[in-house]
Design a protein around this motif. Structure first.
Motif, short mmCIF file in Angstrom:
data_model
loop_
_atom_site.label_atom_id
_atom_site.label_comp_id
_atom_site.label_asym_id
_atom_site.label_seq_id
_atom_site.Cartn_x
_atom_site.Cartn_y
_atom_site.Cartn_z
N GLY A 139 -5.82 7.20 -2.12
CA GLY A 139 -5.93 6.00 -1.28
C GLY A 139 -7.34 5.56 -1.02
N ASP A 172 -11.84 5.50 2.55
CA ASP A 172 -11.71 4.78 3.82
C ASP A 172 -10.27 4.72 4.34
N SER A 173 -9.34 5.28 3.61
CA SER A 173 -7.95 5.20 4.04
C SER A 173 -7.65 6.21 5.14
N TYR A 192 -2.21 2.09 6.61
CA TYR A 192 -2.71 3.29 5.95
C TYR A 192 -4.02 3.07 5.20
N GLY A 193 -4.46 1.80 5.13
CA GLY A 193 -5.73 1.51 4.49
C GLY A 193 -5.68 1.52 2.98
N ILE A 194 -4.54 1.18 2.40
CA ILE A 194 -4.43 1.18 0.94
C ILE A 194 -3.96 -0.19 0.44
N GLU A 195 -4.49 -1.25 1.06
CA GLU A 195 -4.08 -2.59 0.66
C GLU A 195 -4.38 -2.87 -0.80
N GLN A 249 -4.45 -0.87 -3.39
CA GLN A 249 -3.47 -0.25 -4.30
C GLN A 249 -2.15 -1.02 -4.30
#
Length: 475
Positions: free
Chosen positions: A37, A40-41, A97-100, A102
């Protein structure tokens, strides 16, 4: 590295396991999956917790959606269970979750092929839903002008915001920066810049000349832009018109191109502008329809010298005009450095190489697809053309077709008739009943999507290709 296994900065091996309790449901995965991720996730921040911890990390979120998120991190793709959730639900969880990035990569449509495209959704602005202008982003986002408002939809086609301008009847909109739009109106004067991030009017540009009293109350008819400049066509009530070159960093006028009186079809205001990144030139076209049919011009300017480097007028002299069959619309394929026109009476499509223009540059494309004969083709007074992804999309009234290169295309040109066979193949994108939804007025591509606007129909049609596409044109 220890025994062939990578270690993290905390000393843990990437194949170490981590346990997560999401909404009361236990998940177990590896550090390497979590770290996919990005640093920064939120999940990467939990990577210091391993199976040595007595209790799993608790996350108070929906476990069913998390299983989709975890599958995305494991395989870079979405599982079939993702269909149970809306795009917005998935986007909200990815943001948490900070995985925009992906999710965005996994959800964006595949490379756009008109042969395999279909309508996947319709975007409806909340009020004044008849679109008057659109501009698409390279990430598949779309800005829609409707009435005096501009609505923004992100890459996921989720409503990102609406701003109310001081304008009415917006007819031109161009995205000059990720959050800044240049806007022109049929009923208001000047070119106006709006910042979506701050929801404010950044300023306006007006075409003025103290030495010429005819230059007043000028309206914008077309907008384009380059990395450093904005190009805007202006038209005054007495038909005087020009193209202004505006510096994007200062929003100040740098120069003036193509000042003309507007006294004839050869001098009318530009209706469509395109900047060519390969050469730095600007292509502009103007089309008008009167009692004697269509007429207009195509010109190419060099903003550095302010000179016209090529032009053609229709009707005009020479075989290229096909006298009485002038173009109804024009567009530029920037990727292929090719100029396309659709003829107003015959409906024929012609192309010209922008790198080899002359007095008679047109090659007319002949359809050799036997399945397309005696069907919906031909001319229509409401023809529109849009070039996107090395394909030419043509509407004739309500029907939508695509001209694309077949595999191993052969360029066979009959020099006597200037007709090209085999280079492009025509296929219809819609069904017969689809064409009854209304006359197509605007087509624009962006982010492997095609956006279609129909006359007096609310909303924007969004066309995408299938992820399982293996379709080829019928030969």
């Amino acid at each position: 590295m220890e025994n062939g296994h990578l270690q993290t900065s905390t000393g843990h091996r990437t194949d170490d396991r981590i346990k997560l309790n999401v909404g009361g449901k236990l998940f177990e995965t590896t550090l390497s999956t979590i770290q996919t991720g990005g640093s920064d996730s939120l999940l990467a921040a939990l990577s210091s917790r391993t199976s040595d911890d007595p209790d799993p990390v608790f996350i108070d979120r929906d476990p069913e959606i998390f299983s989709v998120i975890l599958s995305l991190l494991r395989s870079d793709g979405l599982p079939s269970t993702a269909r149970r959730f809306s795009k917005q639900e998935l986007a909200d969880e990815a943001l948490y979750y900070g995985i925009e990035s992906q999710l965005k990569t996994a959800m964006l449509p595949p490379p756009f092929s008109g042969i395999d495209a279909s309508i996947v959704t319709t975007v409806h602005p909340a009020s004044d839903g008849l679109p008057s202008a659109i501009t698409a982003g390279g990430d598949g986002s779309i800005w829609i002008a409707h009435g005096g408002q501009i609505s923004s939809y992100d890459w996921n086609l989720s409503h990102a915001g609406t701003i109310r301008t001081h304008l009415e009847d917006i007819n031109s909109i161009c995205r000059v920066y990720p959050e800044i739009a240049a806007v022109g109106s049929e009923s208001d004067f000047g070119l106006h810049f709006y910042d979506f991030s701050g929801v404010r009017n950044m300023g306006s540009i007006h075409w003025t000349d103290p030495a010429d009293p005819r230059i007043f109350k000028s309206r914008v008819t077309a907008i384009s832009n380059s990395p450093s400049s904005v190009f805007a066509a202006f038209d005054c009530p007495h038909r005087e018109n020009c193209i202004l070159v505006i510096d994007k960093s200062t929003l100040k006028v740098v120069s003036e191109l193509s000042r003309q009186s507007g006294s004839s079809a050869k001098n009318l205001a530009v209706g469509k502008l395109t900047w060519l990144p390969e050469t730095g030139l600007v292509v502009g076209s103007s089309v008008t329809c009167g009692a004697f049919g269509y007429s207009g011009y195509i010109r190419m300017w060099d903003p550095r010298s302010k000179e016209v480097v090529w032009e053609t007028n229709e009707p005009g002299s020479g075989r290229s005009s096909r006298f009485g069959d002038s173009f109804a619309d024009v567009d530029v394929d920037v990727d292929e450095s090719t100029l396309f026109k659709v003829c107003s009476k015959s409906g024929d499509l012609a192309m010209a190489d922008l790198r080899n223009l002359g007095d008679d540059p047109w090659v007319y494309l002949q359809d050799k697809n036997p399945s397309m004969r005696n069907t919906k083709g031909g001319a229509d007074s409401n023809s529109v053309i849009c070039c996107y992804k090395s394909q030419a999309f043509v509407s004739r009234g309500g029907a939508l077709e695509v001209w694309s290169r077949p595999p191993k295309a052969e360029n066979r040109v009959d020099r006597e008739s200037e007709v090209c066979e085999g280079l492009y193949r025509r296929n219809f994108m819609d069904k017969e009943e689809d064409a009854q939804r209304g006359i197509i007025k605007k087509i624009e591509g962006g982010g492997n999507r095609l956006f279609v606007v129909r006359e007096d129909v609310e909303g924007i049609e969004v066309w995408e290709s299938s992820h399982s596409s293996g379709a080829v044109s019928v030969l």
